[in-house]
Design an enzyme around this catalytic site. Structure first.
Site, PDB file in Angstrom:
ATOM      1  N   ARG A 174       0.727  -1.281  -0.114  1.00  0.00           N
ATOM      2  CA  ARG A 174      -0.040  -0.118  -0.190  1.00  0.00           C
ATOM      3  C   ARG A 174       0.761   1.286  -0.052  1.00  0.00           C
ATOM      4  O   ARG A 174       0.397   2.162  -0.443  1.00  0.00           O
ATOM      5  CB  ARG A 174      -0.836   0.076   1.328  1.00  0.00           C
ATOM      6  N   ARG A 178       8.676   6.222  -4.468  1.00  0.00           N
ATOM      7  CA  ARG A 178       8.888   7.181  -5.616  1.00  0.00           C
ATOM      8  C   ARG A 178      10.158   7.716  -5.348  1.00  0.00           C
ATOM      9  O   ARG A 178      10.827   8.174  -4.702  1.00  0.00           O
ATOM     10  CB  ARG A 178       7.866   8.053  -5.743  1.00  0.00           C
ATOM     11  N   ARG A 251      -7.705  -6.357  14.631  1.00  0.00           N
ATOM     12  CA  ARG A 251      -6.532  -5.662  15.428  1.00  0.00           C
ATOM     13  C   ARG A 251      -7.208  -4.354  15.968  1.00  0.00           C
ATOM     14  O   ARG A 251      -7.998  -3.862  15.438  1.00  0.00           O
ATOM     15  CB  ARG A 251      -5.394  -5.254  14.243  1.00  0.00           C
ATOM     16  N   ARG A 282       2.031   6.247  16.555  1.00  0.00           N
ATOM     17  CA  ARG A 282       2.140   7.677  15.863  1.00  0.00           C
ATOM     18  C   ARG A 282       1.390   8.529  16.952  1.00  0.00           C
ATOM     19  O   ARG A 282       0.739   8.249  17.652  1.00  0.00           O
ATOM     20  CB  ARG A 282       1.404   7.777  14.686  1.00  0.00           C
ATOM     21  N   GLU A 302      -1.432   6.940  19.519  1.00  0.00           N
ATOM     22  CA  GLU A 302      -2.269   5.742  18.888  1.00  0.00           C
ATOM     23  C   GLU A 302      -1.127   4.652  19.262  1.00  0.00           C
ATOM     24  O   GLU A 302      -0.220   4.486  18.813  1.00  0.00           O
ATOM     25  CB  GLU A 302      -2.028   5.985  17.625  1.00  0.00           C
ATOM     26  N   TYR A 350     -11.306  -4.110   5.140  1.00  0.00           N
ATOM     27  CA  TYR A 350     -10.688  -2.806   5.138  1.00  0.00           C
ATOM     28  C   TYR A 350     -11.190  -1.853   4.151  1.00  0.00           C
ATOM     29  O   TYR A 350     -10.779  -2.081   3.041  1.00  0.00           O
ATOM     30  CB  TYR A 350      -9.440  -2.856   5.364  1.00  0.00           C
ATOM     31  N   ASP A 352     -11.487   2.030   2.955  1.00  0.00           N
ATOM     32  CA  ASP A 352     -11.332   3.521   3.098  1.00  0.00           C
ATOM     33  C   ASP A 352     -12.838   4.262   2.873  1.00  0.00           C
ATOM     34  O   ASP A 352     -13.601   3.476   2.221  1.00  0.00           O
ATOM     35  CB  ASP A 352     -10.180   3.901   2.022  1.00  0.00           C
TER      36      ASP A 352
HETATM   37  P1  FAD Z   1     -18.238   2.611  11.118  1.00  0.00           P
HETATM   38  O1  FAD Z   1     -17.597   3.785  10.844  1.00  0.00           O
HETATM   39  O2  FAD Z   1     -17.782   1.379  12.020  1.00  0.00           O
HETATM   40  O3  FAD Z   1     -19.607   2.621  11.562  1.00  0.00           O
HETATM   41  C1  FAD Z   1     -20.505   1.568  12.092  1.00  0.00           C
HETATM   42  C2  FAD Z   1     -21.291   2.022  12.994  1.00  0.00           C
HETATM   43  O4  FAD Z   1     -22.218   0.912  13.509  1.00  0.00           O
HETATM   44  C3  FAD Z   1     -20.860   2.539  14.455  1.00  0.00           C
HETATM   45  O5  FAD Z   1     -21.203   3.842  14.614  1.00  0.00           O
HETATM   46  C4  FAD Z   1     -21.338   1.477  15.373  1.00  0.00           C
HETATM   47  O6  FAD Z   1     -21.199   2.300  16.765  1.00  0.00           O
HETATM   48  C5  FAD Z   1     -22.359   1.083  14.914  1.00  0.00           C
HETATM   49  N1  FAD Z   1     -22.895  -0.139  15.377  1.00  0.00           N
HETATM   50  C6  FAD Z   1     -22.199  -1.309  15.060  1.00  0.00           C
HETATM   51  N2  FAD Z   1     -22.776  -2.418  15.691  1.00  0.00           N
HETATM   52  C7  FAD Z   1     -24.100  -1.894  16.341  1.00  0.00           C
HETATM   53  C8  FAD Z   1     -25.047  -2.441  16.846  1.00  0.00           C
HETATM   54  N3  FAD Z   1     -25.015  -3.840  17.158  1.00  0.00           N
HETATM   55  N4  FAD Z   1     -26.272  -1.540  17.317  1.00  0.00           N
HETATM   56  C9  FAD Z   1     -26.173  -0.467  16.752  1.00  0.00           C
HETATM   57  N5  FAD Z   1     -25.017   0.268  16.121  1.00  0.00           N
HETATM   58  C10 FAD Z   1     -24.253  -0.509  15.991  1.00  0.00           C
HETATM   59  N6  FAD Z   1     -10.372   5.851   5.612  1.00  0.00           N
HETATM   60  C11 FAD Z   1      -9.973   6.903   4.694  1.00  0.00           C
HETATM   61  O7  FAD Z   1     -10.518   6.722   3.455  1.00  0.00           O
HETATM   62  N7  FAD Z   1      -8.704   7.607   5.030  1.00  0.00           N
HETATM   63  C12 FAD Z   1      -8.244   7.384   6.387  1.00  0.00           C
HETATM   64  O8  FAD Z   1      -7.159   8.263   6.670  1.00  0.00           O
HETATM   65  C13 FAD Z   1      -8.663   6.328   7.243  1.00  0.00           C
HETATM   66  N8  FAD Z   1      -7.883   6.119   8.417  1.00  0.00           N
HETATM   67  C14 FAD Z   1      -8.605   5.341   9.237  1.00  0.00           C
HETATM   68  C15 FAD Z   1      -7.848   5.148  10.339  1.00  0.00           C
HETATM   69  C16 FAD Z   1      -8.221   4.316  11.427  1.00  0.00           C
HETATM   70  C17 FAD Z   1      -7.584   4.201  12.600  1.00  0.00           C
HETATM   71  C18 FAD Z   1      -9.255   3.545  11.059  1.00  0.00           C
HETATM   72  C19 FAD Z   1      -9.567   2.300  11.928  1.00  0.00           C
HETATM   73  C20 FAD Z   1     -10.116   3.610   9.603  1.00  0.00           C
HETATM   74  C21 FAD Z   1      -9.532   4.729   8.937  1.00  0.00           C
HETATM   75  N9  FAD Z   1     -10.161   4.831   7.633  1.00  0.00           N
HETATM   76  C22 FAD Z   1      -9.767   5.642   6.902  1.00  0.00           C
HETATM   77  C23 FAD Z   1     -11.463   3.921   7.344  1.00  0.00           C
HETATM   78  C24 FAD Z   1     -12.699   4.539   7.732  1.00  0.00           C
HETATM   79  O9  FAD Z   1     -12.757   4.788   9.380  1.00  0.00           O
HETATM   80  C25 FAD Z   1     -13.985   3.779   7.177  1.00  0.00           C
HETATM   81  O10 FAD Z   1     -13.895   3.563   5.752  1.00  0.00           O
HETATM   82  C26 FAD Z   1     -15.448   4.024   7.634  1.00  0.00           C
HETATM   83  O11 FAD Z   1     -15.486   4.797   8.806  1.00  0.00           O
HETATM   84  C27 FAD Z   1     -16.259   2.880   7.542  1.00  0.00           C
HETATM   85  O12 FAD Z   1     -17.577   3.206   7.674  1.00  0.00           O
HETATM   86  P2  FAD Z   1     -18.844   2.119   8.358  1.00  0.00           P
HETATM   87  O13 FAD Z   1     -20.038   2.823   8.140  1.00  0.00           O
HETATM   88  O14 FAD Z   1     -18.583   0.735   7.617  1.00  0.00           O
HETATM   89  O15 FAD Z   1     -18.472   1.680   9.586  1.00  0.00           O
HETATM   90  N1  UDP Z   2       4.468   1.350   7.280  1.00  0.00           N
HETATM   91  C1  UDP Z   2       5.601   1.153   7.855  1.00  0.00           C
HETATM   92  N2  UDP Z   2       6.302   2.475   8.301  1.00  0.00           N
HETATM   93  C2  UDP Z   2       5.780   3.561   8.303  1.00  0.00           C
HETATM   94  C3  UDP Z   2       4.236   3.616   8.031  1.00  0.00           C
HETATM   95  C4  UDP Z   2       3.695   2.368   7.382  1.00  0.00           C
HETATM   96  O1  UDP Z   2       6.333   0.091   7.974  1.00  0.00           O
HETATM   97  O2  UDP Z   2       6.056   4.682   8.980  1.00  0.00           O
HETATM   98  C5  UDP Z   2       3.685  -0.078   6.705  1.00  0.00           C
HETATM   99  C6  UDP Z   2       3.198  -0.698   8.103  1.00  0.00           C
HETATM  100  O3  UDP Z   2       3.263  -2.280   7.825  1.00  0.00           O
HETATM  101  C7  UDP Z   2       1.794  -0.266   7.679  1.00  0.00           C
HETATM  102  C8  UDP Z   2       1.579  -0.339   6.371  1.00  0.00           C
HETATM  103  O4  UDP Z   2       3.001   0.222   5.915  1.00  0.00           O
HETATM  104  O5  UDP Z   2       0.813  -1.524   8.304  1.00  0.00           O
HETATM  105  C9  UDP Z   2       0.446   0.325   5.734  1.00  0.00           C
HETATM  106  O6  UDP Z   2       0.463   1.815   6.409  1.00  0.00           O
HETATM  107  P1  UDP Z   2      -0.574   2.855   6.268  1.00  0.00           P
HETATM  108  O7  UDP Z   2      -0.178   3.957   6.843  1.00  0.00           O
HETATM  109  O8  UDP Z   2      -1.021   2.801   4.873  1.00  0.00           O
HETATM  110  O9  UDP Z   2      -1.813   2.226   7.046  1.00  0.00           O
HETATM  111  P2  UDP Z   2      -2.607   2.589   7.996  1.00  0.00           P
HETATM  112  O10 UDP Z   2      -2.173   2.145   9.530  1.00  0.00           O
HETATM  113  O11 UDP Z   2      -2.578   4.091   8.144  1.00  0.00           O
HETATM  114  O12 UDP Z   2      -3.928   1.995   7.839  1.00  0.00           O
END
Ligand code: FAD
Ligand code: UDP
Length: 379
Positions: A174, A178, A251, A282, A302, A350, A352
């Protein structure tokens, strides 16, 4: 038969549930959205602290190549020009990410792409590697020993809680790599943060729609089901089927938020700590997502951690064992007539944010028997 006041009960007010509810409402259907949390928006939700939108569930940067998706989210809230350019801190030394000419200069003082390529190749040649069988071998064969040791190994092992030799190679693919001086973490055409925070996006999607927070669907499943003709389920699919084929694994993460009486703590929204010895992966400084100038600042450390039932399930573990369990649940879900499954928990994938929006819009168009709204491929 009880009265069905709603056409759809949407379980979960995250991005998937919110887009579905908005689109169904636009088509004249009546929706009830419920969520077990005390706020809407799922993991994109922010909390305003001292005028700063704090990404409570980790850094969220919207990026996409698809103009339809970009215009869609911008129709609810304007996005700013934020470009994700994280910095890595390894034992007190700073390096630009993703791996690019700036990083190579910082590592070896090389000034041209030819010099950088020669340096990396000389490290690869010394190792005599075969076909990469795991993340460590994959990374070493792509970037050589220095980058692997300083910027990948420690971070990856903290993030996933196991040795890089036991992780699948695809995780590392991912990350862009470059030979230009370009610190933009993403390759996508469009990128930014909603001006005023993600809650504006969610509020726009859910405007005028009935929403009940602090309600877990499973606490009163029969009653919720009786309120609507159909259910849109965005929670955990294994729980939906009472874990009959076993529990899916995740995780998890732990976030430590701190309000500091300083104007600018680290000068960047995201700094990765790539050495194994520092326990967090981070530190985020939220104001920099929106170029904030508030007198105080909020930072978040985090930590990656093992998932247990009490913790938030963040990252699906798409290994052979869990993919096998998921396909059993998926088989059941495909037979359902009145239930639509969507989002990262119900699809155990997973996603986005741009992929979630695209997937919700596609499900809507299939469900309502329409064309697919001109959506591109968002995978
Ligand atoms: P969720 O946001 O998980 O929503 C599900 C909802 O359902 C929650 O509010 C939960 O409380 C509710 N729910 C679950 N079970 C029940 C139940 N039994 N009863 C009532 N309510 C319930 N995407 C990006 O594009 N860019 C990023 O930089 C990015 N960074 C991320 C960083 C992290 C740490 C994480 C974990 C994800 C990241 N994502 C990112 C992904 C992004 O969070 C998801 O794509 C998006 O939030 C998913 O939406 P969702 O509706 O599927 O799930
Ligand atoms: N990664 C790494 N070093 C960094 C950032 C990312 O080795 O400084 C690796 C790590 O294995 C991570 C993967 O690249 O799980 C994907 O990183 P990204 O930031 O895209 O994932 P995120 O944790 O934001 O979902």
């Amino acid at each position: 038969m009880s009265e069905q006041k709603y056409d759809y009960l949407v379980v979960g007010s995250g991005l998937f549930g919110a887009v579905f509810a908005y689109e169904a409402t636009k088509r004249g259907r009546k929706c009830l959205v419920i969520d077990k949390r005390n706020h809407a928006g799922g993991n994109v939700s922010c909390e305003n602290i001292e005028g700063i939108n704090v990404h409570k569930y980790g850094a969220h940067i919207f990026h996409t190549n698809d103009k339809v998706i970009w215009d869609y989210v911008n129709s609810f809230v304007e996005f700013n020009r934020y470009t994700n350019s994280p910095v890595a801190n390894y034992k007190g030394e700073l390096f630009n990410l993703p791996f690019n000419m700036n990083t190579f200069y910082q590592l070896w003082k090389v000034k041209t792409p030819a010099e950088a390529k020669a340096k990396i190749q000389s490290q690869i040649d010394k190792m005599n590697l075969g076909e990469p069988a795991n993340l460590e071998e994959q990374a070493l064969s792509l970037v050589g020993t220095d980058i692997y040791e300083k910027l990948i190994k420690g971070y990856t092992e903290k993030q996933w809680g196991r040795p890089a030799t036991e992780l699948p190679a695809f995780i590392i693919k991912r990350l862009p790599f470059r030979f230009t001086f370009d610190n933009n973490y993403f390759n996508d055409k469009y990128q930014g943060i909603p001006i005023g925070g993600y809650n504006k996006l969610i509020d726009g999607l859910l405007a005028g729609i009935d929403l009940q927070l602090n309600n877990d669907y499973f606490d009163e499943r029969g009653r919720w089901d009786s309120l609507a003709k159909q259910v849109v389920f965005t929670g955990k699919i294994d729980q939906f089927y009472d874990y009959r084929y076993g529990q899916l694994e995740y995780r998890s993460l732990r976030f430590e938020h701190e309000l500091l009486d300083v104007q600018n703590y680290q000068g960047n929204a995201v700094i990765n700590y790539t050495e194994r010895e520092i326990p967090y992966t981070r530190i985020l400084e939220h104001k920099h997502f929106e170029f904030g100038t508030q007198p105080k600042t909020v930072i978040t450390k985090e930590y990656s951690q093992e998932w247990t039932y009490e913790q938030e399930p963040y990252y699906p573990i798409n290994d052979v064992k869990n993919s096998g369990i998921f396909s059993e649940y998926q088989r059941l879900s495909q037979k359902e007539q009145n239930i639509i499954f969507g989002g990262r928990l119900a699809e155990y994938r997973y996603y986005d944010m741009h992929q979630i929006v695209a997937s919700a819009l596609k499900k809507v168009s299939v469900h309502f028997g329409e064309d697919n709204l001109g959506l591109g491929n968002n995978n």
